[in-house]
Each structure stands twice: as C-alpha cells, then as structure tokens.
Design an enzyme around this catalytic site. Structure first.
Site, PDB file in Angstrom:
ATOM      1  N   GLU C  60     114.566  65.963  76.089  1.00 53.12           N
ATOM      2  CA  GLU C  60     113.208  66.223  75.493  1.00 53.12           C
ATOM      3  C   GLU C  60     113.407  67.393  74.426  1.00 53.12           C
ATOM      4  OE1 GLU C  60     113.859  66.015  78.660  1.00 53.12           O
ATOM      5  OE2 GLU C  60     112.283  64.508  79.497  1.00 53.12           O
ATOM      6  N   HIS C 129     105.086  66.813  88.997  1.00 55.34           N
ATOM      7  CA  HIS C 129     104.812  65.585  87.954  1.00 55.34           C
ATOM      8  C   HIS C 129     103.308  65.778  87.971  1.00 55.34           C
ATOM      9  CE1 HIS C 129     108.789  63.997  88.715  1.00 55.34           C
ATOM     10  NE2 HIS C 129     108.683  63.253  87.906  1.00 55.34           N
TER      11      HIS C 129
HETATM   12  C1  LIG Z   1     113.291  65.943  82.220  1.00 53.20           C
HETATM   13  C2  LIG Z   1     112.825  64.782  82.726  1.00 53.20           C
HETATM   14  N1  LIG Z   1     112.880  63.920  81.859  1.00 53.20           N
HETATM   15  C3  LIG Z   1     112.602  62.463  82.114  1.00 53.20           C
HETATM   16  C4  LIG Z   1     111.963  62.251  83.565  1.00 53.20           C
HETATM   17  C5  LIG Z   1     111.746  60.629  83.705  1.00 53.20           C
HETATM   18  N2  LIG Z   1     112.668  60.101  84.689  1.00 53.20           N
HETATM   19  C6  LIG Z   1     112.804  60.076  86.005  1.00 53.20           C
HETATM   20  S1  LIG Z   1     114.104  59.288  86.428  1.00 53.20           S
HETATM   21  C7  LIG Z   1     114.670  58.976  84.799  1.00 53.20           C
HETATM   22  C8  LIG Z   1     116.012  57.868  84.529  1.00 53.20           C
HETATM   23  C9  LIG Z   1     117.006  58.773  84.990  1.00 53.20           C
HETATM   24  O1  LIG Z   1     118.336  57.987  85.009  1.00 53.20           O
HETATM   25  P1  LIG Z   1     119.783  58.162  85.715  1.00 53.20           P
HETATM   26  O2  LIG Z   1     119.925  59.713  85.564  1.00 53.20           O
HETATM   27  O3  LIG Z   1     120.653  57.082  85.033  1.00 53.20           O
HETATM   28  O4  LIG Z   1     119.329  58.116  87.018  1.00 53.20           O
HETATM   29  P2  LIG Z   1     119.009  56.739  88.027  1.00 53.20           P
HETATM   30  O5  LIG Z   1     117.412  56.613  88.067  1.00 53.20           O
HETATM   31  O6  LIG Z   1     119.747  55.558  87.366  1.00 53.20           O
HETATM   32  O7  LIG Z   1     119.229  57.046  89.324  1.00 53.20           O
HETATM   33  C10 LIG Z   1     113.710  59.465  83.760  1.00 53.20           C
HETATM   34  C11 LIG Z   1     113.875  59.195  82.440  1.00 53.20           C
HETATM   35  C12 LIG Z   1     112.211  63.021  84.407  1.00 53.20           C
HETATM   36  N3  LIG Z   1     112.036  63.029  85.671  1.00 53.20           N
HETATM   37  N4  LIG Z   1     112.632  64.175  83.997  1.00 53.20           N
END
Ligand SMILES: Cc1ncc(C[n+]2csc(CCOP(=O)(O)OP(=O)(O)O)c2C)c(N)n1
Ligand SMILES: Cc1ncc(C[n+]2csc(CCOP(=O)(O)OP(=O)(O)O)c2C)c(N)n1
Ligand SMILES: [Mg+2]
Ligand SMILES: [Mg+2]
Lengths: 325, 319, 325, 319
Positions: C60, C129
C-alpha cells in the site's frame, strides 16, 4: 527537590524503570550509541548495553511491531519514534496490532508497551517535522494517550506508562525538552487518566495539554491583571481523559476554552467540546472556544505565527467572556 | 536431522489429516452460515505447517496469517476452543470477538493469525527478540505467503533479524496466488528465496512434501536455537480452493487447479507411509475416524456454546 | 433514469472519467484481472488494459506514493485501498507526502489523486477489517474527505473527486456496495464541499454521512410516526465540510444529533458538535447528541450490536427532544 | 558511453565546485542564524549528484533527500530561488514555507527533497511510471542513503519498478553513516548492491569518483531510456561533516573523518583535470571566483527578499 530538564527527566524515568524491571528495554533509531536524537537516553547505552538499549535500522514499522511481539512475550518495550511525524510509517503496527492485541485475542495477551514521540514546532523544522497527531490515537480503542507539560509531570507519567499493562502513546513536545523544573529526589508516580488543575480560577476553564498548558498558564497570568480568573486544567491524559475534573471545573466557571498545538479542526479539543455540549451543556454561560494551529501544514519561516501560544489562549478566553448567551 | 521417527511420522500424518478434515468441515459449516466473515482455508498446503511445527515445543512461538488454521492446529491448538471462536462464541479463544483471521492461543505460543498481510512477520521477529533477550532457547516462526513479501513489513523484519541474528524461521508458503493474482504480479523473481539474498539470510526452496519440509525446517530450527540466526524456507505449496470460501477462482485456469490438486501433499505422504509400512490401511482408517469424531465433537461444542453478551463486548479493552 | 448498484455506480464514474481523460488510471491490489476485491473495476481491465488498470504487489505504501509521484508528473491516479483498515500501511504517503506536496512546495505541484477505500462493518470481518477512520484524514490539512451515502451520490461525487485538482480521500461503505438506487442516464456531477439535505424537518437536525445517512432517514421515518420532524443533513464531504448548510438547519430546528459509524469518541461528530458549540451555541435548545460505535474494536460475532443504526439515531433524537435546557 | 567530453567535464567540475561552495556558504550563514531548521550538507559527496545529473535533461525527474542540495544544484536549480527558500523568504521555491528539506523545482524535474527517509523512492518510481505511461523517453532518478534502504518504502518501490521495468535509476549514496550510526546498525550486508538481488535489478558499486559514477550512471540511464528497467547504483560516498550542521560527530573517530576527507572527490577530479590539461590553474581560479560571486549574489538576494506575510500562510492549500 532538584532542578532538572524535561529531557533528563525522561531519561531518569526510563533509567529507574529499567533498574527496577529487567524486562524493560528501549528501542529506536539512534537511541543507543548516540543517546537518542534529542538526548533522552544519554548514558543508558553505557549503563545497560546494546541488549537493552537497542539501535535499529530506519524502519519504524519493523521495530514497532517487533516491540509488539516482544511485549506479548513478556518484555516491556519503550519505543522511541524520533519525530511524531514518522509515526505515519507504523500506523498499522500501532492501530491494527498493538491497540487491538489484547481485546482481539480475548484478553489472552497483554501488550505493555510505551511508544514515545516528540511532537510540535519549535525547531523551524517545517511541515514534515512539526505535526501534532494525538487526536488520531485517541480515536483508537485500546491505546492510552499521555501528554506531559513539564519535567515533573513527564517523569511521573512516563514511569506510570512503563508500568501500565496497556499500550501507551507517550507524547513529548520538542520545545519542552530543554524546560527546567523541580522534581523530588525520591521516587514518585503520576497516575494515568487523571487531569491536574494547574491553576485554580473562577471565571473560565482552560482545558489543555502539553506545551499549551504552559501557554495557558501564561495567558492566565496576563488575564489576572485584567481581573479575569482562569482555571487551567492539564488533561495529562487525552485517552481516557478525565471527565470528572473537567466537568467539575466547568460547573464552577461555566466557561470553557480548549487549547492544543495541533491543528484546531478535528483536534482533541473537538472531543472535549463535544462531550461538554452533550453532557453538561446547561452549565455553559458562553460558547466553547478552541485554540489550535490553523488549517495548513506547519510553516518553516513563519513557524512562530503558526504555532498557537499564550496570546491565542488569551484571545479565546476574552471571547468567552464577551459572548455570553 | 534427517528423517523423523516412526512415531513422529504418525503424529505428522495425524496432524495433516486433522487440518484437512477440519477445514473441510469449516467449508461445510461456512456454507450453512454458521461461520461468518472471511474464511481462508489451506487445503492442499498442510505439509508446511506440520513440517515446521514438528520441530517446535509449546514454548516456541508462531505468528500466522489469514490462512492460519493449519499452523494453529499443527502447533496444538485446542480444537473446541478454536471452533467456538470460528462460530463467534464466548467459549472461543478470542471470546468470539474476532473469528478465523485472529485465532490465537497464548498457552501454546500461537501469537495470532493476522488480518493484515505481512503484519505477523515483524511480530514473530519480536518474539524471537524476546527469546534472545531472555536467553531462553525458544524459537519463533513467522509464516506468510509469497504475496506478503511485497510488503515493507517483510523487508524491515528480515533486515532486523539478520542484523541481530535472531532465532527465527521465516516460512513462506508460496502457493503461487495472492488473492486473485499470480506471483508474476507480485514479484520480479520466481522464487522467494531470492528475497533473502538482500539480508544474507540462508534460504531454501522445498516442494510441497512434508518430509522434505521437515528436514529443512529441522536444520533451520536448529540454526535458530544455536543462535546462528534466521533462515528463510520457501515451500512450493498448492492452494486448491479460492482465496476465501466463496471465491470461484474464475481468474484461474482449471488445469492450474487440477495440477495443484494432483500435488496432494497429504495423499502422497499417506502413500509413502503405506509403502514403507509405517502405517497400515486400518491404522489410517482409525486415525481418520477418530479425527472425524473429534471434529464433530468440536463443532457440536461450538454450536451449543452461547454467544457473548452484548455487555461483554465492552469489557477487557484495558487491563 | 436507471437503477444501479452503488458498486456499479463507482465503476461507471471511473469508466466515464477514464474515457474522458487519458491521464486517469486506476491502481491497487487486484483491481485489474480480478476486477477489484469488491468488483468496483469489473470490466475495466478488459476495456482499458494493464497500463491503465494497474495491479500491484501487496504494498500500500509503495503504490500510493507511486501514485503521488505520477500525479505530480501530470497523471490523475485513482488508488484503491482494499479495506480502509489497510490505509494504516500508507499513512506517510497520504499525510506527509500527498496532503502536503502542493502547499509545501510553494504551489508548484498539484496532486490530483483520489484514494478510494471502503470502510465499516457489514461483513462480520472483525477488528482489522471494519474500521472507520475518516476523522484522521479530516485532521490533515491538504486532504479533502468525501463519503457517499447512495448510488446517485457515489457516482456524482466520485466523478467530481477525479476531476478535483486536490487529493481526495474517497470513502465508501461496504454495506452500501450492494445498495440499489436510481441515477440519470446522462452525465452529472455532485460538488465536493456541499452538504445535501436528504430530508427536511423542523424539530431536530441529524447531521451524518455515508451509511448513517440512510439509517438516519429510517430513524426519521420512525420518528415522524411519533410526531417528531427530523431534518437529515448528509455532509457528503467531511473536509472541508459545509458549515452553512449545517448551521442553517440548526438555526431552524435548534436541536442537533451527529451520527456516524466510526467510534464515537474523537470521531467527526466531535468536530461538528464543537464547531456548533463555538459558533452558534445560542441557537441550541438542547444538548448535542452524538451517535457512533462504542469504544472497543469492531466485533466479529456481535457486529450487529456494535455498528450503530437507526435505533441509535432514534434514541439520540429522542434524547434531544427530552433534554431541553 | 565512456568518458565525458572536455566541455562536459568542465561543466561537471563547475557543478561540483558549485555544490561544495554553496554548502560551505550555507554552513556559514546557518551559524549566523540566517537559516533555520535542519541543514544537512553533502560536502564530500558531490561526485554522485553530478555524475548522474550529467546524463539527465530538464525533462527528467529526480527525487532527493534531506541531504539534497547537491542533486538540486546538479539538476540546475536556480540558486537565488533556492537560497531564498533556505532563508525562508517568499521568493523561495516553496514560498519560504519549507526550507532546506523540501527544495523542489518543478520546471526542472526536481520533485522535492524529503524530510521522511525513504519516502522519495516510491515517489520517483511514480515519475518513472508516468514517463512510461505517457510513452515519453523521460527517466527518473531516486537518490537516497544506505540508511534509507532499511525502510519498507525502498523495498516496495524497487519491487514494483522491477516488475514493471520502469525507467528509473536508484542512486544510493552510501556514506557509511545514517545520522549517528554506522552501516552495521542498519544492514546485515556490506554493500547496498546486495539489496538489488531481491528484485533481480542489476546493481553496481562505484567509488566516490565522478568519472566512474558518470560511466555507470550513463549505462543505467541508457538502460532506463531504452525501456530495459531499473538499475541500482551504489556510490561509496564520504560524509565529511556531521549528520546536520551542529552535529559534532562525537560518535565517529577522528581517523574515520580524516579518511573521508582524504577521499576528496572534488580535489581528485580537479587534479585529474589539471594533469590531463583539460583545465589550467587559471581556468580553475576563474571558475571558483565566478561561483563565489554567483553564490554571494544569491545570498544577497535571499537576505534582501521579504518574508512571506502571515496572511499568505493560509493561501494555496487547495487549488
Ligand atoms: C495490508 C493488507 N493488504 C491487503 C490485504 C488483502 N489480502 C488478504 S490476503 C491477500 C493475499 C495474500 O497473499 P499471500 O501472502 O500469497 O497469502 P495466501 O493468501 O496465498 O496464503 C490480500 C491481498 C490485507 N489483508 N492486508
Ligand atoms: C521515516 C524517518 N525516520 C527517521 C528519520 C530521521 N532521519 C533523518 S536522516 C536519517 C539518516 C538517513 O541516513 P541515510 O539514508 O544513510 O542518509 P544520509 O543522511 O547518510 O545522507 C534519519 C534516521 C526521518 N527523517 N524519517
Ligand atoms: Mg499466496
Ligand atoms: Mg548515509
């Protein structure tokens, strides 16, 4: 009693608490070898060593969240954010993690952490080095927010903050760092959440915190010569703030001014004024005046006109005296 | 380090099945509307949490993510209390306040799942800091996805841990997807191990195989315990289902999903255990039925528990 | 006129402005291929391609500051922060950079950037959230803060925000995303900085924004059956807010309730109340009541009791009717 | 790319002297109290800004830091207006509102110094994004110190730039100190080039030598212009004086300072120019006296200009 500067009172508070409890440690940028950018930890590195006075990379988010993790594993970190403006780099850490860890995890964890930061003008350091952002933290459930107006207060409040089981945002003021004041030789604590009537008066209540307390006291002096008796209430703690002391004072004076260095709009003065207008409006004999910085970024060369002071408080008090309704 | 003992392998198998079955159950009750909010399951990724947690004691720390049920189970979380939390009940770990994204069990070093991507990484690093500070031999583990490595929090934490040689293992489960986008959107490198070069942190990439993970995790945990500093382990995990339950994965080709499912770390382990005669068919059936019963019991418990009182919502903000 | 959902109205606003001005682009996590986590940009990637609908890594701070740089080089970014809670990861970007770039650099740069983010409860998504943090941004000179209560408003306000030469924090509400409403076929804009009287009334003014506007309208319906006539003022813009419309309404009703979904303490309601108590206190016939969430993190399973609604507004209105002073 | 032309070299020499002399003057007037706030000089580090800016046009972008006078001068900032800003006068670039830490000149692509460490890095990356978006051949440069590489902003920006192959050069002036602490406090690696490995960004480390920097910067700028993506250049700069004017450097050994001063990039360049007969003693004297006059004139201008009116403080917040 002894005379001591505000910045040294901070050091004494940290040193005494570190002596008392080996789980207390200090972490931040240049707090160690260099003794802190404003000198708050001068000598502590030599005394406690690098394990307890921890220099970090420039990474406010990283070391604040690290402190959160350490706190939830039994340590009691004091985090130094060099300028309050830099706290913008670790808001997730403070707001989404530290503030919520206890409640959100069903009271399993306690997060006894103090995050110290100096705010405000005084160094002509311009728009990114002069902000006062305490209102943000006061809006976040789970944080306590403390502001100290003089050496005596800063020592007693900081010691209480370090012993508090909850996260405390501990706000210093750069112009106060060099301020001298008298403190007892022996140990003392000042309770968090209690306001302090710094001057009694009967005509107008001025509610304030940090540097503006001292400015309000100056204004009260000036006004006393004009026959106006001002009561100066130092909130000391912005969250949770001491409604009882504030309301009691207003019930006596029936007039209120709230003064802070932060930008006036949406500052902590708004909450005090709103609470009064909600809960004890009928006590008021005049509009509630607020004092705060104008709605622009802090100025470099016009700083002295930007930052509110005694004259502004005086004007506000006079306004409440004139405008009776 | 090498291979786990026979008993250990059975324990590991049991843990993997427990994760799989619990999350299958969760998907079911989520569809019923009994679980609210977001539910991120880790089905297909069970090897990583079990591989690492097999080396940890209750005193060791782990900070997990939104996709954190597996780690919590592998670290020994009480299933009833966890289930109660997911159901939003007062008997839950978080008193029903927080749900799936915030499962935590202090008594077992489970520092909490986290709704903020990357946020757990410096927090776990702080646990490692505390262990070193107190001169215990505890180790901390930070788990995260490949997507999380885009966040500054990842960078700042690894930098600090490397400088201070903290006792931590960074476990990245690279399932190739962050929400709805592939790794190419998130990183200019193919392997998360490359990220570790910036900090001179040793790094290794392993397949979605619990024994391989066990071996590398063993080395990493040992390094940490000996005070030799952090290690990064990338597990090439496979996400079978959507980002959260309800995500139909329209952005993802059917073959991609099929390939992921083909690399079933649980089935492969089971096969190996059968082949090497560590377990017999009947043992496996027994483990499965026992777990079914345990999970049913947890669900029953969660269902029957009361919600918190509204008045309780206001309690416990400060100590 | 046509019926449209709030989330789709957002998409239309972005699409129309991107059609109109090739410098407008959208950037954020999963805004492209996936069409946005809440679907706000569905179809835009297909239409405008990856250069103008830009998927980012989870970063972000990185992409918001990137947008700031791009804006000061002549582009007009729309930044999507997936949940308002995640804005804590880029406060430096917004507060120290974007808000100040114009003023701090002596008006050389303009930074026309819109930062969209949905706030509030409705998904039982728990403490990290569901936050409403608009008061923070309203306290920062240089930012405009806009909140839209229905599909018509969100489209017209977002289009204005995109055309505005100043940075705009554009706050959506998750529960409103699915809301249906009627909007004109032809283009329209809604001015920033102007409040909208959503319902006229004579007994009490309810000042509100976003979802709470709709709750206040429901409350007004309920109260009208009890013979109480409520005027509902939708601020639409929190900073700079429309003092004239608010004050005019209070001069008519002499009673004020301020309602928002954010935690009540130190929320934007405090500023409205304080400004009234400062400037037109004598217009008031009753204490100013505020409606907001209780001072704890958002609850997962008790969300519906946590989030304020029509009943809370109704209670507050009744309180102002009872407590005359 | 290779060596610069004779004319270019003279221009570069002139720019380096200008930076040196301007900052020497600034130290003087700061001690008088004519400049307020914080003043960070880059004396000893003049090679890097000149080495890179020699490849940039006015249309190219540069985002600088708290220690940013050198870059601004090398990029062609108007000395009078810059000086007026430092003096806090209305005729300054920022109308006297901001001072040394915020020097900016839009007309020359100087996007602003920054009081927040690391914050300029993603902003410059945004300028590169804009150039690519508009399909111009502009290049952006982000300058920063080794200390700044600890910030998440550094990481997030480089990650994005690498993914998108943005036309940017990351110029890290590694002067070995961040405020009052050596690099060992800030990084587990000795060279900032290691950081670039995490993003597959090509990186090179060069000495505090303007011709070496010129050469590497030339390659990097060319890569950027050709659309081949970002490059990281580490310059092993030398900070002679304290972090800010007034810092007595008690934390730093005398030898460390002496060593830094011995590596005088300006004197070395001057020697080389004399030896290779690009310049004669008289030319050098002329350049020096001309610059003295220009700087004096700028100071005189700044001194005489009025401060902004208090009423002007309230203007221009919104457009
Ligand atoms: C700071 C922040 N930005 C965006 C999100 C929304 N978000 C939740 S999970 C996710 C993807 C995470 O991907 P990864 O780290 O590869 O973990 P996975 O879900 O594949 O286990 C996002 C963008 C968040 N929760 N927190
Ligand atoms: C976010 C943030 N944290 C801390 C500071 C205080 N600070 C100013 S300069 C500096 C050191 C920077 O070191 P480096 O990046 O090496 O640059 P140098 O000063 O050596 O040129 C620090 C810590 C700041 N301005 N911003
Ligand atoms: Mg992933
Ligand atoms: Mg440096």
């Amino acid at each position: 009693m002894k005379d001591i500067r505000y910045i040294f009172a901070i050091k004494e508070a940290m040193e005494e608490e570190m002596d008392r409890d080996e789980n207390v440690f200090l972490i931040g940028e240049d707090v160690g070898l260099a003794g802190g950018s404003f000198g708050a930890s001068k000598g502590l590195y030599e005394k406690f060593g690098p394990d307890r006075i921890v220099d970090t990379p420039i990474s406010e988010l990283g070391f604040t969240s690290l402190a959160a993790g350490a706190a939830s594993c039994g340590l009691r970190p004091i985090v130094e954010i060099m300028f309050m403006d830099f706290v913008t780099c670790c808001m997730d850490s403070i707001v989404n993690q530290i503030a919520k860890m206890r409640y959100m995890f069903g009271n399993q964890y306690t997060v006894p952490i103090v995050i110290r930061m100096p705010e405000g003008g005084g160094l002509n350091a311009g728009p990114q080095h002069s902000q006062c952002l305490e209102a943000w933290f006061a809006h976040v459930p789970g944080l306590k927010v403390v502001m100290a107006a003089n050496p005596y207060d800063v020592k007693g409040l900081l010691k209480s903050a370090i012993r508090d089981e909850n996260p405390v945002i501990f706000i210093e003021n750069k112009t106060l760092h060099a301020m001298k004041g008298s403190i007892p030789e022996e140990e003392y604590l000042i309770p968090i959440g209690k306001a302090d009537v710094k001057r009694e008066g009967t005509d107008v209540t001025v509610v304030s915190a940090s540097r503006l307390v001292n400015e309000s006291l100056k204004a009260a002096d000036l006004l006393s010569k004009e026959g106006i008796s001002v009561e100066v209430v130092d909130l000391r703690t912005i969250q949770p703030w001491d409604r009882e002391t504030v309301f009691t004072s207003i019930a006596k004076t029936h007039r209120l001014v709230v003064a802070h260095e932060a930008v006036k709009q949406f500052g902590f003065g708004a909450e005090i004024a709103a609470a009064v207008a909600e809960e004890i409006l009928d006590e008021l004999d005049a509009p509630i005046m607020r004092v705060g910085a104008p709605f622009v970024p802090a100025s470099y060369s016009l700083e002295k006109y930007y930052v509110p002071g005694a004259e502004d408080v005086k004007k506000a008090v006079l306004a409440t005296m004139e405008r009776t309704f | 380090m090498g291979k786990p003992s026979k008993e250990k392998m059975i324990e590991m198998y049991r843990a993997m099945v427990k994760i799989r079955k619990t999350e299958q159950k969760l998907m079911e009750v989520f569809s019923n509307g009994e679980i609210l909010g977001f539910l991120h399951v880790s089905i297909g990724q069970e090897a990583a949490p079990v591989g690492i947690c097999s080396h940890l004691t209750e005193a060791d720390y782990i900070a997990t993510t939104h996709r954190g049920h597996g780690h919590a189970i592998a670290k020994g979380i009480d299933l009833k209390m966890a289930m109660a939390e997911l159901f939003g009940k007062k008997a839950g770990y978080c008193l029903g306040r927080s749900g799936s994204m915030h499962l935590a069990d202090k008594s077992r070093g489970i520092m909490g799942a986290n709704g903020i991507v990357g946020a757990g990484i410096p927090i776990a690093t702080g646990a490692a800091f505390a262990a070193k500070y107190k001169k215990t031999d505890q180790v901390a583990v930070a788990t995260f996805g490949e997507g999380a490595t885009g966040e500054g929090a990842f960078h700042e934490a690894l930098n600090f841990a490397a400088i201070k040689k903290l006792p931590i293992v960074y476990l990245c489960e690279n399932n190739g997807w962050a929400e709805f986008s592939p790794m190419s959107i998130h990183a200019p490198v193919q392997s998360v191990t490359k990220r570790a070069l910036a900090y001179d942190i040793p790094a290794v990439s392993v397949a979605n195989d619990v024994l391989e993970i066990y071996e590398e995790a063993g080395k990493a945990v040992e390094r940490a315990r000996k005070g030799e500093g952090p290690t990064l382990i990338e597990v090439r995990s496979e996400r079978w289902y959507g980002h959260y339950v309800g995500d139909a994965q329209k952005y993802r080709g059917k073959e991609n999903v099929a390939q992921a499912m083909a690399k079933d770390c649980l089935l492969n382990f089971e096969k190996g255990l059968l082949e090497s005669k560590v377990l017999k068919k009947q043992d496996i059936e027994k483990i499965n039925t026992d777990l079914d019963a345990e999970i049913e019991e947890a669900v029953r418990f969660a269902r029957e528990c009361p919600y918190p009182e509204v008045s309780e919502m206001m309690e416990g903000l400060y100590l």
